[in-house]
Write an enzyme that holds these catalytic residues in place. Structure first.
Site: not given
Ligand code: BES
Ligand code: ZN
Ligand code: ZN
Length: 475
Positions: A251, A244, A239, A325, A321, A262
């Site tokens: 966010k 992000d 990834k 995936r 966000d 990210d």
């Molecule tokens: N890049 C983030 C995940 C992340 C969070 C990486 C903290 C490193 C530290 C990912 O793209 C994301 O935002 N995931 C969300 C998913 C949710 C919207 C279902 C999350 O983990 O909150």
């Molecule tokens: Zn991400």
């Molecule tokens: Zn994200």
């Protein structure tokens, strides 16, 4: 910092390792007094000036922990580096000890100070290793291999730490091309046109609102002179979100900072390929980097959009966000077509994985128990912490959508590191699911409070573990 196999040089000081808080028996009277007056009991480090010995305590634990020696060396080098000494020496007893010492020193010496006017000087320039227990040539090759691996990790830490205004998808793709050229890898860089021709509707949607266009990089390595031999074929997918922001499901401020990291999965894949090539491992290895930026704008993809992924499955977007995936969905489908013996993806995928395992461990997921256990063992050998998170059919159901084949977020936030992993599994070719591993490195990839061999910033998580896994596979 240079590490040399040299039994003749003692250097400006001698590092003495202390296990289990036991002081060595052969201490001189002066040394004993010096340690006593400093109240040193074998924890942390202690310098005895009169005999130029630098005592380093190696912590012991009553549970399996791979990094006591690495961590001790990393912090010792930090302390020694502030003294006015240029060189040090150290006796190692076993090959494993030699490797851990090398990694502790080289990984612990990295510091991201590129943008500071005042650099973080470390006075220690040379460390001489001695051994009387095994061959000098073995010691030399351990130093050489540790150096290859640690230099890859440090170069990738630097890339991940590079701010997002510089480290765009194009920048990372160029960086990959440079590494490929230097280490004899094949490297193809594909732009947006190619993604369109491959019908990567999920990947493209994530990248749409950014001024910095997406790229897919395909690196490959085949060892020389391996004609006619059946080599294991490993395909890695990373990834690579160079930023992000969350997209329209933006966010909040405090969660957006650090999101330059990210891209850690894709960058780790690059580091793994560099090391594998330089170590000359007997495996065919491919790396697929999905590089994009998740931003907002008039043409941003939206919650309510329905995307068609490369493998023709439709995805309802409910949260922009959950973008990693989507990028990985198309990259995993692309990678499946290479028909690997092992398929591994690395991603900073979910905050939930950090909730589950903490900041220090990688989440290992997949459908094949033996593969997961083999990987966890390799990670441990390499000095990376991990935990296996189990799939189950109930969590898979949370992705059902009323309007598409799948929804990009689960209907419950509980267990969402696992459900995200199961979402990815839907894009791995059916015949390959038993050969696939998902590694969620969201916890260890970026360090906000230094720990072990990791200074502030990117850690290079996943590189050492995967290189070890491939090493074991290629034996
Ligand atoms: N890049 C983030 C995940 C992340 C969070 C990486 C903290 C490193 C530290 C990912 O793209 C994301 O935002 N995931 C969300 C998913 C949710 C919207 C279902 C999350 O983990 O909150
Ligand atoms: Zn991400
Ligand atoms: Zn994200």
């Amino acid at each position: 910092m240079e590490i040399l196999a040299n039994s003749k040089k003692r250097g400006d000081l001698e590092i003495v390792l202390l296990y289990d808080k036991k002081l060595p028996k052969n201490l001189t009277k002066a040394e004993k007094e010096a340690l006593e007056i400093r109240n040193y009991k074998g924890e942390g480090s202690c310098f005895v000036e009169s005999s130029r010995k630098f005592f380093v305590g190696v912590e012991s634990h009553n549970y399996p922990f791979p990094n006591a020696l690495r961590d001790a060396l990393a912090s010792a080098v930090g302390v020694i580096g502030k003294l006015k000494v240029k060189s040090a020496s150290l006796q190692v007893k076993t090959k494993q000890e030699a490797r851990e010492v090398c990694e502790g020193i080289m990984l612990g010496a990295y510091c991201f100070d590129t943008f500071k006017t005042k650099k973080n000087e470390n006075n220690l320039k040379e460390v001489y290793l001695h051994t009387t227990q095994f061959a000098q040539t073995d010691l030399e090759s351990i130093i050489k291999d540790s150096k290859i691996l640690s230099e890859s990790v440090n170069a990738i830490r630097e890339l991940i730490n590079t701010p997002p205004m510089i480290a765009t998808p194009k920048y990372v793709a160029d960086f990959a091309q440079r590494i490929a050229k230097d280490s004899g890898l094949e490297c193809k860089v594909y732009d947006e046109k190619f993604l369109k021709s491959e019908k990567m509707g999920a990947f493209l949607a994530v990248a749409k609102a950014s001024a910095n266009k997406p790229y897919l990089v395909h690196l490959s390595y085949k060892p020389k002179g391996a004609k006619g031999k059946k080599l294991p074929k490993v395909v890695l997918v990373g990834k690579g979100l160079t930023y992000d922001s969350g997209g329209l499901s933006l966010k909040p401020g405090e969660f957006m900072t650090t999101m330059k990291s990210d891209k850690s999965g894709a960058c780790a894949v690059l580091g793994i390929l560099e090391s594998v090539a330089k170590l000359g491992l007997k495996a065919e290895v491919h790396g697929i980097l999905g590089l994009a930026e998740n931003m907002i704008g008039g043409d941003a993809y939206k919650p309510d959009d329905i995307l068609i992924a490369r493998n023709q499955k439709s995805i309802e977007v409910r949260n922009t966000d959950a973008e990693g995936r989507l990028v990985l969905a198309d990259c995993l489908s692309f990678a499946s077509d290479l028909n690997p013996d092992v398929l591994i993806d690395l991603a900073t995928l979910t905050g939930a994985c950090v909730v589950a395992l903490g900041d220090y461990s990688t989440g290992i997921m997949g459908y094949n128990q033996k593969l997961k256990e083999d990987f966890a063992k390799a990670a441990f050998e390499a000095g990376e912490l991990s935990g296996i998170l189990p799939f189950n059919p109930y969590l898979r159901k949370l992705f059902n959508s009323e309007v598409a084949d799948l929804c990009n977020i689960p209907s419950s936030r509980y267990g969402s590191a696992i459900s995200a992993g199961m979402f990815l599994g839907e894009f791995v070719k059916e015949s390959l699911v038993q050969k696939w591993l998902h590694l969620d490195i969201a916890g260890p990839a970026y360090v906000e409070k230094a720990w072990g061999v990791n200074p502030f910033g990117a850690s290079g998580a996943g590189i050492r573990a995967v290189v070890q896994f491939i090493t074991n596979l290629a034996k």
